[in-house]
Design an enzyme around this catalytic site. Structure first.
Site, PDB file in Angstrom:
ATOM      1  N   ASP A  80       0.844  -1.196   0.000  1.00  9.68           N
ATOM      2  CA  ASP A  80       0.000   0.000   0.000  1.00  9.68           C
ATOM      3  C   ASP A  80       0.886   1.255   0.000  1.00  9.68           C
ATOM      4  O   ASP A  80       1.292   1.714   1.062  1.00  9.68           O
ATOM      5  CB  ASP A  80      -0.897  -0.024   1.225  1.00  9.68           C
ATOM      6  CG  ASP A  80      -1.849   1.157   1.314  1.00  9.68           C
ATOM      7  OD1 ASP A  80      -2.140   1.753   0.268  1.00  9.68           O
ATOM      8  OD2 ASP A  80      -2.284   1.484   2.425  1.00  9.68           O
ATOM      9  N   GLU A 114      -4.150  10.609   0.414  1.00 10.98           N
ATOM     10  CA  GLU A 114      -5.233   9.623   0.439  1.00 10.98           C
ATOM     11  C   GLU A 114      -5.437   9.070   1.845  1.00 10.98           C
ATOM     12  O   GLU A 114      -6.564   8.810   2.269  1.00 10.98           O
ATOM     13  CB  GLU A 114      -4.922   8.495  -0.555  1.00 10.98           C
ATOM     14  CG  GLU A 114      -6.029   7.465  -0.703  1.00 10.98           C
ATOM     15  CD  GLU A 114      -5.871   6.279   0.234  1.00 10.98           C
ATOM     16  OE1 GLU A 114      -6.858   5.566   0.468  1.00 10.98           O
ATOM     17  OE2 GLU A 114      -4.752   6.089   0.755  1.00 10.98           O
TER      18      GLU A 114
END
EC number: 3.5.1.14
Length: 375
Positions: A80, A114
């Site tokens: 990620d 994000e």
């Protein structure tokens, strides 16, 4: 102030060093840890001492990108999302080297923030003229690893609601039975939210059809209130992180919250730090040209695809809010889900296979014929 003009030549070196360290801005929300690490590395070098940077409970330094004997590459971002960044880049590199050209333009976007809600990142970007000039038809965004041989594909996601409930009450001395206290109201609020949490947890655990993205998760994340042991506070606050599936009627759900607050007591209110109302899905019917291009390519590569609602939140929601189809997909099968966890890793063969997947997917999507309404 005394000593204000003292400098390295006039004060004790230890004081100079102390003042240098104090000048490093290590406070949240934007701590300059890099500067602090450089300082400590310098100190270690001066003292002739070894220094090892370790993020708690990691097998290896999370920024050393250690590859073990099994080919597992450990590092923060291995799942990620540094993996997908490099997979995109390498897939494009290979396509360009092969001289491939496509009817549609391929854009790579790398957008910040994000992890903290995307408000200064994609949420802002999709409103700018620069985004609209890209003339986007379809978007790929991040997904999750899958421990099985299948690949998970996300066509929608739950709406994050970050809510704080404020409970005012009668203050007083801690030695008395004060009536109508903030704590009593707080307890009722907490009970209502957590009772609902148990019901949703039961739904998930008793249905073979449900995944985490199909139910509403509720987690109490902060409690505030009080100034001293012997003072009954005039207000106590509790905050919750809610993730609500797009199948839930959001207006009705908020009415449920209002009812919980009303039952808790007089003047109990709530406000949102984050409240997303987007309930758009990306179509996953074979009749849809975008989904057909995606799914048929996966089938041609013998990939098993599992469709789900994303349990958390990604930048895809901002793209879908603009009326654009978006799929969340990270080609990481046979991999435990370790994003944000200790010992996050990705096997090098899974990583390399992901490049091959994008090398096939990107041309398929970039070759979808013009659709009705496109310019």
């Amino acid at each position: 102030m005394a000593g204000e003009g003292d400098g390295p030549g006039t004060e004790d070196p230890s004081v100079t060093l102390f003042r240098e360290y104090l000048r490093l801005k290590t406070v949240h929300p934007e701590p300059d840890y890099d500067a602090a690490i450089r300082f400590l590395e310098r100190m270690a070098e001066e003292l002739g001492l070894p220094m090892k940077k370790v993020e708690g409970h990691w097998k290896y330094d999370p920024f050393a990108a250690v590859k073990d004997a099994d080919g597992n590459i450990y590092g923060r971002g291995s799942q990620d999302m540094k993996c997908v960044t490099i997979q995109y880049i390498e897939a494009i590199r290979r396509l360009k080297a092969a001289g491939k050209r496509f009817p549609r333009t391929i854009h790579l976007t790398f957008v910040p923030d994000e992890e903290v809600g995307g408000h200064k990142g994609m949420e802002t970007f999709v409103k700018l003229p620069e985004f609209h000039k890209l003339n986007i038809g379809f978007a790929l965004d991040e997904g999750l690893a899958n421990p099985t041989n299948a690949y998970t594909v996300f066509y929608g996601e739950r709406n994050p609601w970050w809510i704080t409930v404020r409970c005012p009450g009668s203050p007083g001395h801690g030695s008395r039975f004060v009536e109508n206290t903030a704590a009593e109201k707080l307890q009722r609020v907490i009970n209502s939210f957590l009772e609902f949490r148990e019901k949703e947890k039961h739904r998930l655990n008793t249905s073979e059809c449900f995944t985490l993205g199909d139910v509403t998760t509720v987690n109490m994340t902060m409690v505030k209130g009080g100034v001293a042991y012997n003072v009954v506070p005039a207000e106590m606050d509790v905050s919750f992180d809610l993730r609500i599936p797009p199948t839930v009627n959001l207006q009705e759900f908020e009415e449920k919250i209002k009812a919980w607050c009303k039952v808790a007591g007089e003047d109990v209110t709530y406000d949102f730090a984050q409240k997303h109302m987007d309930q758009n899905f990306t179509c996953t019917e074979e009749s849809d040209p975008w989904w057909h291009a995606f799914s048929s390519t996966c089938k041609a590569m013998n990939m098993t695809v599992k469709k789900e609602i994303f349990p958390a939140a990604t930048d895809s929601r901002f793209i879908r809010e603009e009326g654009l189809p978006a799929i969340g997909f990270s080609p990481m099968n046979l991999t435990p889900i370790l994003l944000h966890d200790h010992n996050e890793y990705l096997n090098e063969q899974v990583f390399l296979r992901g490049i091959q997947v994008y090398e096939r997917l990107v041309p398929a999507l970039a070759s979808v014929p013009p659709l009705s309404g496109e310019e």
